[in-house]
Design a protein around this motif. Structure first.
Motif, PDB file in Angstrom:
ATOM      1  N   THR A  47       0.836  -1.202   0.000  1.00 13.43           N
ATOM      2  CA  THR A  47       0.000   0.000   0.000  1.00 13.43           C
ATOM      3  C   THR A  47       0.870   1.250   0.000  1.00 13.43           C
ATOM      4  O   THR A  47       1.779   1.380   0.831  1.00 13.43           O
ATOM      5  CB  THR A  47      -0.935   0.012   1.223  1.00 13.43           C
ATOM      6  N   ASP A  48       0.597   2.133  -0.932  1.00 17.11           N
ATOM      7  CA  ASP A  48       1.300   3.418  -0.987  1.00 17.11           C
ATOM      8  C   ASP A  48       0.500   4.429  -0.176  1.00 17.11           C
ATOM      9  O   ASP A  48      -0.495   4.985  -0.654  1.00 17.11           O
ATOM     10  CB  ASP A  48       1.455   3.859  -2.442  1.00 17.11           C
ATOM     11  N   LEU A  49       0.932   4.666   1.052  1.00 17.56           N
ATOM     12  CA  LEU A  49       0.172   5.538   1.953  1.00 17.56           C
ATOM     13  C   LEU A  49       0.156   6.971   1.448  1.00 17.56           C
ATOM     14  O   LEU A  49      -0.866   7.665   1.558  1.00 17.56           O
ATOM     15  CB  LEU A  49       0.765   5.469   3.360  1.00 17.56           C
ATOM     16  N   LYS A  50       1.259   7.446   0.890  1.00 19.48           N
ATOM     17  CA  LYS A  50       1.303   8.810   0.381  1.00 19.48           C
ATOM     18  C   LYS A  50       0.308   8.996  -0.763  1.00 19.48           C
ATOM     19  O   LYS A  50      -0.340  10.043  -0.874  1.00 19.48           O
ATOM     20  CB  LYS A  50       2.718   9.144  -0.092  1.00 19.48           C
ATOM     21  N   LYS A  51       0.156   7.999  -1.593  1.00 29.01           N
ATOM     22  CA  LYS A  51      -0.791   8.085  -2.695  1.00 29.01           C
ATOM     23  C   LYS A  51      -2.223   8.118  -2.185  1.00 29.01           C
ATOM     24  O   LYS A  51      -3.069   8.861  -2.709  1.00 29.01           O
ATOM     25  CB  LYS A  51      -0.589   6.900  -3.634  1.00 29.01           C
ATOM     26  N   LYS A  52      -2.517   7.340  -1.156  1.00 23.96           N
ATOM     27  CA  LYS A  52      -3.857   7.342  -0.562  1.00 23.96           C
ATOM     28  C   LYS A  52      -4.151   8.694   0.091  1.00 23.96           C
ATOM     29  O   LYS A  52      -5.264   9.210  -0.010  1.00 23.96           O
ATOM     30  CB  LYS A  52      -3.975   6.216   0.462  1.00 23.96           C
ATOM     31  N   GLN A  53      -3.163   9.248   0.760  1.00 21.19           N
ATOM     32  CA  GLN A  53      -3.364  10.559   1.377  1.00 21.19           C
ATOM     33  C   GLN A  53      -3.592  11.636   0.334  1.00 21.19           C
ATOM     34  O   GLN A  53      -4.436  12.524   0.514  1.00 21.19           O
ATOM     35  CB  GLN A  53      -2.141  10.906   2.240  1.00 21.19           C
ATOM     36  N   LEU A  54      -2.869  11.565  -0.770  1.00 21.48           N
ATOM     37  CA  LEU A  54      -3.066  12.534  -1.841  1.00 21.48           C
ATOM     38  C   LEU A  54      -4.446  12.389  -2.465  1.00 21.48           C
ATOM     39  O   LEU A  54      -5.103  13.394  -2.783  1.00 21.48           O
ATOM     40  CB  LEU A  54      -1.982  12.357  -2.901  1.00 21.48           C
ATOM     41  N   SER A  55      -4.910  11.152  -2.619  1.00 18.46           N
ATOM     42  CA  SER A  55      -6.250  10.927  -3.170  1.00 18.46           C
ATOM     43  C   SER A  55      -7.322  11.493  -2.251  1.00 18.46           C
ATOM     44  O   SER A  55      -8.289  12.119  -2.711  1.00 18.46           O
ATOM     45  CB  SER A  55      -6.467   9.429  -3.401  1.00 18.46           C
ATOM     46  N   GLU A  56      -7.169  11.294  -0.947  1.00 14.51           N
ATOM     47  CA  GLU A  56      -8.150  11.835  -0.004  1.00 14.51           C
ATOM     48  C   GLU A  56      -8.151  13.367  -0.034  1.00 14.51           C
ATOM     49  O   GLU A  56      -9.210  14.009  -0.002  1.00 14.51           O
ATOM     50  CB  GLU A  56      -7.839  11.359   1.410  1.00 14.51           C
ATOM     51  N   LEU A  57      -6.969  13.955  -0.136  1.00 12.83           N
ATOM     52  CA  LEU A  57      -6.875  15.403  -0.145  1.00 12.83           C
ATOM     53  C   LEU A  57      -7.523  15.983  -1.400  1.00 12.83           C
ATOM     54  O   LEU A  57      -8.260  16.984  -1.334  1.00 12.83           O
ATOM     55  CB  LEU A  57      -5.402  15.816  -0.059  1.00 12.83           C
ATOM     56  N   LYS A  58      -7.291  15.362  -2.540  1.00  7.58           N
ATOM     57  CA  LYS A  58      -7.886  15.859  -3.791  1.00  7.58           C
ATOM     58  C   LYS A  58      -9.397  15.706  -3.782  1.00  7.58           C
ATOM     59  O   LYS A  58     -10.133  16.618  -4.199  1.00  7.58           O
ATOM     60  CB  LYS A  58      -7.288  15.114  -4.981  1.00  7.58           C
ATOM     61  N   ASN A  59      -9.883  14.562  -3.341  1.00 11.45           N
ATOM     62  CA  ASN A  59     -11.332  14.363  -3.292  1.00 11.45           C
ATOM     63  C   ASN A  59     -11.985  15.314  -2.298  1.00 11.45           C
ATOM     64  O   ASN A  59     -13.116  15.781  -2.516  1.00 11.45           O
ATOM     65  CB  ASN A  59     -11.652  12.914  -2.920  1.00 11.45           C
ATOM     66  N   GLY A  60     -11.305  15.609  -1.196  1.00 15.01           N
ATOM     67  CA  GLY A  60     -11.849  16.575  -0.244  1.00 15.01           C
ATOM     68  C   GLY A  60     -11.933  17.970  -0.827  1.00 15.01           C
ATOM     69  O   GLY A  60     -12.921  18.684  -0.618  1.00 15.01           O
ATOM     70  N   ARG A  61     -10.924  18.381  -1.568  1.00 18.03           N
ATOM     71  CA  ARG A  61     -10.964  19.698  -2.200  1.00 18.03           C
ATOM     72  C   ARG A  61     -12.092  19.771  -3.228  1.00 18.03           C
ATOM     73  O   ARG A  61     -12.807  20.780  -3.314  1.00 18.03           O
ATOM     74  CB  ARG A  61      -9.619  19.982  -2.858  1.00 18.03           C
ATOM     75  N   LEU A  62     -12.247  18.707  -4.000  1.00 12.62           N
ATOM     76  CA  LEU A  62     -13.319  18.685  -4.990  1.00 12.62           C
ATOM     77  C   LEU A  62     -14.690  18.698  -4.325  1.00 12.62           C
ATOM     78  O   LEU A  62     -15.625  19.340  -4.817  1.00 12.62           O
ATOM     79  CB  LEU A  62     -13.167  17.446  -5.877  1.00 12.62           C
ATOM     80  N   ALA A  63     -14.806  17.992  -3.195  1.00 12.49           N
ATOM     81  CA  ALA A  63     -16.088  17.964  -2.488  1.00 12.49           C
ATOM     82  C   ALA A  63     -16.436  19.329  -1.922  1.00 12.49           C
ATOM     83  O   ALA A  63     -17.615  19.723  -1.909  1.00 12.49           O
ATOM     84  CB  ALA A  63     -16.044  16.923  -1.369  1.00 12.49           C
ATOM     85  N   MET A  64     -15.455  20.074  -1.454  1.00 15.99           N
ATOM     86  CA  MET A  64     -15.737  21.420  -0.944  1.00 15.99           C
ATOM     87  C   MET A  64     -16.272  22.320  -2.055  1.00 15.99           C
ATOM     88  O   MET A  64     -17.206  23.104  -1.852  1.00 15.99           O
ATOM     89  CB  MET A  64     -14.467  22.015  -0.328  1.00 15.99           C
TER      90      MET A  64
END
Length: 341
Positions: A248-265
């Motif tokens: 599991t690439d944790l940095k990639k998962k964190q980046l995905s969560e951050l991008k989806n959160g920005r889009l959701a806002m």
């Protein structure tokens, strides 16, 4: 001002005091009235003479010395008043952070955080320089007024998670409602329907208590000064053990969560904008894009008194001129401009 310098200045002001006094004018015969000499001789009084130069010099010297003494006293009084000196950076609130010594480094910390990708040229995107504000505290007055970038990242992740849940709820609720709860597909009216339902009220209480417990347990107060003992956004909540799976690439998962959160806002903001201004957001025309209902004036707050409803009909009724002179009446009467008389 040092005492030696003050004494020297006072002496320098007192010694040449006579130099600032105008010299005495040469004696001249002062014209007098006729018979004044005979009167003076008869009474035995001497004629008046001009003030001597020695008296003027003495008075001037005393005045200058008094002024110097007053200035010296004021200087000593000011030097005796203790002034606070910012020998080290100060915290805004010291309760619970007595041992924290703020250190600059907010801008450097942004370069080590997840978030930079191809959209930003693989560099941190901070066009307004929010990450630099904490470092500017040390240049302004030494008081940590502006937050560290850890606080900003914690707030960004938190708002992104809330908006992801909110956007999913807005979209799903229009097609499906949980049985037993208020069946209200319009997300604008759903909260009022929950307040009116006893079952939904219990759900709101549960959500509120859960939010208070999480905020109290993981309150990021130390993030304001860059002293957070965990990574921003890491609450240790991973029930499916995604982070511990091999490969599991944790940095990639964190980046995905951050991008989806920005889009959701952005998505939640678009839902609000589309509700207030129908049609302002593409592809959201059918998502209950209706303007908020406007209550009549009679239903307004009675804090300043009740509004009489007797004159409302007359106020809102169209006037006679508005009914007679409309575009439907005026435009047909101007057809002769095209056809001629």
């Amino acid at each position: 001002m040092a005492p030696t310098l003050s004494a020297t200045l006072g002496a320098a002001l007192c010694v040449p005091a006579a130099a600032f006094v105008a010299p005495a004018a040469p004696s001249q015969a002062v014209p007098t009235l006729r018979g004044s000499d005979s009167i003076s001789a008869a009474t035995g009084a001497a004629p008046e003479s001009a003030p001597s130069s020695s008296f003027g010099a003495t008075a001037g010297g005393v005045g200058v010395c008094l002024a110097a003494a007053g200035a010296l006293a004021v200087t000593r009084k000011r030097s005796g008043v203790s002034r606070p000196v910012m020998d080290k950076p100060q915290l805004v609130f010291t309760a619970g952070f007595e041992d924290v010594v703020p250190k600059p480094g907010s801008e450097k910390a942004l370069g080590t955080m997840t978030g930079a990708d191809v959209e930003t040229g693989s560099e941190p995107w901070d066009p307004l320089g929010f990450a630099k504000l904490y470092d500017r505290n040390f240049d302004f007055n030494g008081v940590m007024v502006y937050p560290h970038v850890q606080w900003l990242r914690e707030a960004e992740i938190k708002h992104g998670r809330v908006c992801m849940l909110a956007f999913v709820g807005m979209c799903v609720q229009q097609a499906y409602q949980i049985p037993g709860l208020p069946q209200e597909p319009d997300w604008v009216k759903a909260l009022d329907a929950c307040y009116a339902s006893p079952v939904a009220q219990l759900g709101l209480v549960q959500i509120s208590v859960f939010a208070m417990v999480v905020e109290g347990r993981f309150y990021p107060g130390a993030a304001w000064y860059g002293e957070l003992d965990r990574e921003p956004g890491d609450l240790g909540f991973d029930p499916l053990k995604f982070a511990k799976r091999p490969g599991t690439d944790l940095k990639k998962k964190q980046l995905s969560e951050l991008k989806n959160g920005r889009l959701a806002m952005i998505g939640v903001a678009s839902m609000f904008a589309n509700h207030v201004i129908p049609g302002s957001v593409p592809f959201l025309t059918g998502s209950y894009a209706i303007q908020p209902e406007r209550e009549p004036l009679a239903a307004s707050s009675t804090f300043c008194g009740n509004t009489s409803t007797n004159g409302l009909a007359a106020v809102h009724a169209p006037s006679k001129t508005a009914a007679r002179y409309t575009t439907q009446v005026i435009l047909p009467a101007l057809q002769w401009i095209k056809t001629g008389l």
